[in-house]
Design a protein around this motif. Sequence first.
Motif, PDB file in Angstrom:
ATOM      1  N   ALA A 275      96.088  25.730 -10.802  1.00 47.67           N
ATOM      2  CA  ALA A 275      96.541  27.101 -10.750  1.00 47.67           C
ATOM      3  C   ALA A 275      97.667  27.933  -9.507  1.00 47.67           C
ATOM      4  O   ALA A 275      98.434  28.118 -10.274  1.00 47.67           O
ATOM      5  CB  ALA A 275      95.796  27.959 -11.006  1.00 47.67           C
ATOM      6  N   ASP A 276      97.892  27.108  -8.730  1.00 50.39           N
ATOM      7  CA  ASP A 276      98.684  27.011  -7.652  1.00 50.39           C
ATOM      8  C   ASP A 276      99.827  27.091  -7.799  1.00 50.39           C
ATOM      9  O   ASP A 276     101.170  28.191  -7.809  1.00 50.39           O
ATOM     10  CB  ASP A 276      98.373  27.069  -6.672  1.00 50.39           C
ATOM     11  N   THR A 277     100.154  25.869  -8.369  1.00 52.90           N
ATOM     12  CA  THR A 277     101.577  24.724  -8.318  1.00 52.90           C
ATOM     13  C   THR A 277     102.382  25.276  -9.406  1.00 52.90           C
ATOM     14  O   THR A 277     101.268  24.067 -10.617  1.00 52.90           O
ATOM     15  CB  THR A 277     102.112  24.219  -7.336  1.00 52.90           C
ATOM     16  N   THR A 278     102.870  24.879 -10.216  1.00 51.45           N
ATOM     17  CA  THR A 278     103.264  23.838 -11.167  1.00 51.45           C
ATOM     18  C   THR A 278     104.430  22.669 -11.019  1.00 51.45           C
ATOM     19  O   THR A 278     105.011  22.684  -9.221  1.00 51.45           O
ATOM     20  CB  THR A 278     104.980  25.703 -12.031  1.00 51.45           C
ATOM     21  N   PRO A 279     104.474  22.126 -11.731  1.00 48.53           N
ATOM     22  CA  PRO A 279     105.283  20.702 -11.273  1.00 48.53           C
ATOM     23  C   PRO A 279     106.084  20.787 -10.948  1.00 48.53           C
ATOM     24  O   PRO A 279     107.276  21.527 -11.331  1.00 48.53           O
ATOM     25  CB  PRO A 279     105.151  20.003 -12.710  1.00 48.53           C
ATOM     26  N   ILE A 280     106.925  19.889  -9.571  1.00 48.57           N
ATOM     27  CA  ILE A 280     107.368  20.808  -8.929  1.00 48.57           C
ATOM     28  C   ILE A 280     108.443  19.059  -9.431  1.00 48.57           C
ATOM     29  O   ILE A 280     108.250  17.788  -9.331  1.00 48.57           O
ATOM     30  CB  ILE A 280     107.541  20.518  -7.397  1.00 48.57           C
ATOM     31  N   TYR A 281     110.103  19.683  -9.107  1.00 50.17           N
ATOM     32  CA  TYR A 281     110.362  18.628  -9.298  1.00 50.17           C
ATOM     33  C   TYR A 281     111.791  19.117  -7.738  1.00 50.17           C
ATOM     34  O   TYR A 281     112.039  19.445  -7.178  1.00 50.17           O
ATOM     35  CB  TYR A 281     111.941  18.911 -10.689  1.00 50.17           C
ATOM     36  N   PRO A 282     112.121  17.324  -7.288  1.00 49.51           N
ATOM     37  CA  PRO A 282     111.592  16.165  -8.122  1.00 49.51           C
ATOM     38  C   PRO A 282     110.745  15.384  -8.685  1.00 49.51           C
ATOM     39  O   PRO A 282     109.054  15.983  -7.385  1.00 49.51           O
ATOM     40  CB  PRO A 282     112.674  14.904  -7.277  1.00 49.51           C
ATOM     41  N   LEU A 283     110.225  14.982  -8.966  1.00 48.83           N
ATOM     42  CA  LEU A 283     108.636  14.712  -9.390  1.00 48.83           C
ATOM     43  C   LEU A 283     107.825  13.865  -8.453  1.00 48.83           C
ATOM     44  O   LEU A 283     106.418  14.496  -7.713  1.00 48.83           O
ATOM     45  CB  LEU A 283     108.546  13.959 -10.705  1.00 48.83           C
ATOM     46  N   GLU A 284     108.149  13.114  -7.364  1.00 44.85           N
ATOM     47  CA  GLU A 284     108.039  12.310  -6.668  1.00 44.85           C
ATOM     48  C   GLU A 284     106.867  13.795  -5.640  1.00 44.85           C
ATOM     49  O   GLU A 284     106.017  13.075  -5.013  1.00 44.85           O
ATOM     50  CB  GLU A 284     109.271  12.047  -5.851  1.00 44.85           C
ATOM     51  N   SER A 285     107.563  14.550  -5.655  1.00 43.78           N
ATOM     52  CA  SER A 285     107.105  15.578  -4.392  1.00 43.78           C
ATOM     53  C   SER A 285     106.025  15.936  -5.034  1.00 43.78           C
ATOM     54  O   SER A 285     104.423  16.212  -4.308  1.00 43.78           O
ATOM     55  CB  SER A 285     107.961  17.425  -3.564  1.00 43.78           C
ATOM     56  N   SER A 286     105.065  16.323  -6.124  1.00 45.56           N
ATOM     57  CA  SER A 286     104.322  16.682  -6.629  1.00 45.56           C
ATOM     58  C   SER A 286     103.154  15.314  -6.874  1.00 45.56           C
ATOM     59  O   SER A 286     101.855  15.810  -6.595  1.00 45.56           O
ATOM     60  CB  SER A 286     104.359  16.718  -8.217  1.00 45.56           C
ATOM     61  N   ARG A 287     103.853  13.980  -7.124  1.00 46.07           N
ATOM     62  CA  ARG A 287     103.162  12.702  -6.834  1.00 46.07           C
ATOM     63  C   ARG A 287     102.452  12.814  -5.329  1.00 46.07           C
ATOM     64  O   ARG A 287     100.924  12.231  -5.524  1.00 46.07           O
ATOM     65  CB  ARG A 287     103.990  11.592  -7.404  1.00 46.07           C
ATOM     66  N   LYS A 289     101.603  15.033  -3.546  1.00 40.89           N
ATOM     67  CA  LYS A 289     100.524  15.762  -3.028  1.00 40.89           C
ATOM     68  C   LYS A 289      99.092  15.946  -4.053  1.00 40.89           C
ATOM     69  O   LYS A 289      98.384  16.254  -2.446  1.00 40.89           O
ATOM     70  CB  LYS A 289     100.894  17.104  -3.543  1.00 40.89           C
ATOM     71  N   TYR A 290      99.018  14.746  -4.478  1.00 36.46           N
ATOM     72  CA  TYR A 290      97.440  15.030  -4.559  1.00 36.46           C
ATOM     73  C   TYR A 290      96.859  13.198  -4.889  1.00 36.46           C
ATOM     74  O   TYR A 290      98.760  13.115  -5.568  1.00 36.46           O
ATOM     75  CB  TYR A 290      97.147  15.390  -6.035  1.00 36.46           C
ATOM     76  N   THR A 291      96.971  12.482  -4.157  1.00 37.19           N
ATOM     77  CA  THR A 291      96.738  11.337  -4.494  1.00 37.19           C
ATOM     78  C   THR A 291      95.368  10.973  -4.662  1.00 37.19           C
ATOM     79  O   THR A 291      94.338  11.266  -5.026  1.00 37.19           O
ATOM     80  CB  THR A 291      97.177   9.848  -3.322  1.00 37.19           C
ATOM     81  N   PHE A 311     101.042  14.267 -15.011  1.00 42.66           N
ATOM     82  CA  PHE A 311     100.908  15.236 -14.808  1.00 42.66           C
ATOM     83  C   PHE A 311     101.543  16.351 -15.648  1.00 42.66           C
ATOM     84  O   PHE A 311     102.983  15.749 -16.118  1.00 42.66           O
ATOM     85  CB  PHE A 311     100.356  15.794 -13.676  1.00 42.66           C
ATOM     86  N   ASP A 312     101.315  17.432 -15.921  1.00 45.37           N
ATOM     87  CA  ASP A 312     101.373  18.182 -16.645  1.00 45.37           C
ATOM     88  C   ASP A 312     101.536  19.729 -16.487  1.00 45.37           C
ATOM     89  O   ASP A 312     100.328  19.960 -15.901  1.00 45.37           O
ATOM     90  CB  ASP A 312     102.217  17.838 -17.893  1.00 45.37           C
ATOM     91  N   ARG A 327      97.545  20.031 -14.656  1.00 46.40           N
ATOM     92  CA  ARG A 327      97.028  19.911 -14.857  1.00 46.40           C
ATOM     93  C   ARG A 327      97.442  18.234 -13.984  1.00 46.40           C
ATOM     94  O   ARG A 327      98.487  17.462 -14.904  1.00 46.40           O
ATOM     95  CB  ARG A 327      96.556  19.483 -16.185  1.00 46.40           C
ATOM     96  N   HIS A 328      96.672  17.326 -13.202  1.00 47.44           N
ATOM     97  CA  HIS A 328      96.569  16.256 -12.624  1.00 47.44           C
ATOM     98  C   HIS A 328      95.768  15.604 -13.924  1.00 47.44           C
ATOM     99  O   HIS A 328      94.631  15.300 -13.693  1.00 47.44           O
ATOM    100  CB  HIS A 328      96.511  16.006 -11.089  1.00 47.44           C
ATOM    101  N   GLU A 329      95.967  14.118 -14.562  1.00 46.22           N
ATOM    102  CA  GLU A 329      95.126  12.892 -15.040  1.00 46.22           C
ATOM    103  C   GLU A 329      95.336  12.220 -13.928  1.00 46.22           C
ATOM    104  O   GLU A 329      96.215  11.089 -14.166  1.00 46.22           O
ATOM    105  CB  GLU A 329      95.633  12.747 -16.243  1.00 46.22           C
TER     106      GLU A 329
END
Length: 330
Positions: A275-287, A289-291, A311-312, A327-329
């Motif tokens: 609930a904290d963050t929205t998808p960050i661009y560049p997308l790699e930085s969102s990726r 964050k969670y592995t 994620f979206d 949401r990360h899937e």
Amino acid sequence: AALGLYFPRKEYLENVYIDEPAGMPLLRIHALRDSHEEEAHFHLCQNLIISRARSHENNWFQIREKTGLLYLSKSLDREDFNMLSVGNWMPLSKVMLYVFLSSHPFQEKECDSATRTTVFLSLINATAPACSSLTARQLCFTEMDLSFHIKENKPPGTFHQLQLPSVHHLCQNLSISYKLLAAEGVPFRYNENTTSVRVTQRLDREERERYELIAKCTVREGFREMQVEVPFLVNVLDEDDSPPFLPNGTDTADAVVEFNRKEGTVLSTLTVYDADTTPIYPLESSRKKYTGAIITDDPWISETFRVEHIFDEIHFSPNGSQVRGTRHEY
């Protein structure tokens, strides 16, 4: 953070006319604190940036270090205007100033602080119009949108003044009053004596991301009365302060593999909400964050299967207001 103070606006706009007197107040800039101990100090760097990237020494504008009031330190005459405009045929020239912020008094030439806001001044090749010729909109509000960014979890503080310092200075025979129209219980207060607006408590972006209020202004001149209303918007800026959560509480998923599955078959899924963050661009930085990982000692499994991460952006609705999250899937 060492530099916790911040500006609630990225930029400010104001008009400056020829021959306005030295000492004339132009606009008030505000800062908000990161912690209670901090005290804001404002500072102008001694260069004006003129259109087409030329710069000129600033001989006309000053800021009060403690209050953030920007004022004319020297009257701007036609000769100054011609020098600061690209050519004297232009009706107006735009110049840019940087205002810097520090939690201690500024030392000489200290102009590389990371915290700064931009002031755009429109220099107008005419004397200031008579107050009676201005519309209620011009007397009450500048051309800026009343739109502010306040960080979540920070101390309360004043972030805007509705009264325009220049109009207040020039049009003293007019009565101009304001009101802030808001739903019950919003964390903002308007002070009639100072015309300032403050945030009264720490905000939480995961509870509410945006507040939409209305600033209402009434101008009285003799028996005439005019009113004007404009939107007053506050966006809450995110701090990474809520852990991700799993809709059903489990952070692992088992996969059963049947014989003869085709390449690309999805065997198992796992969903994580943030609930904290929205998808960050560049997308790699969102990726990063969670592995997702496959837990195994078997090299054949590691070579044959892989975890994909998509994620979206989604919306949560705490207390009936929409808050963005991810949401990360896997």
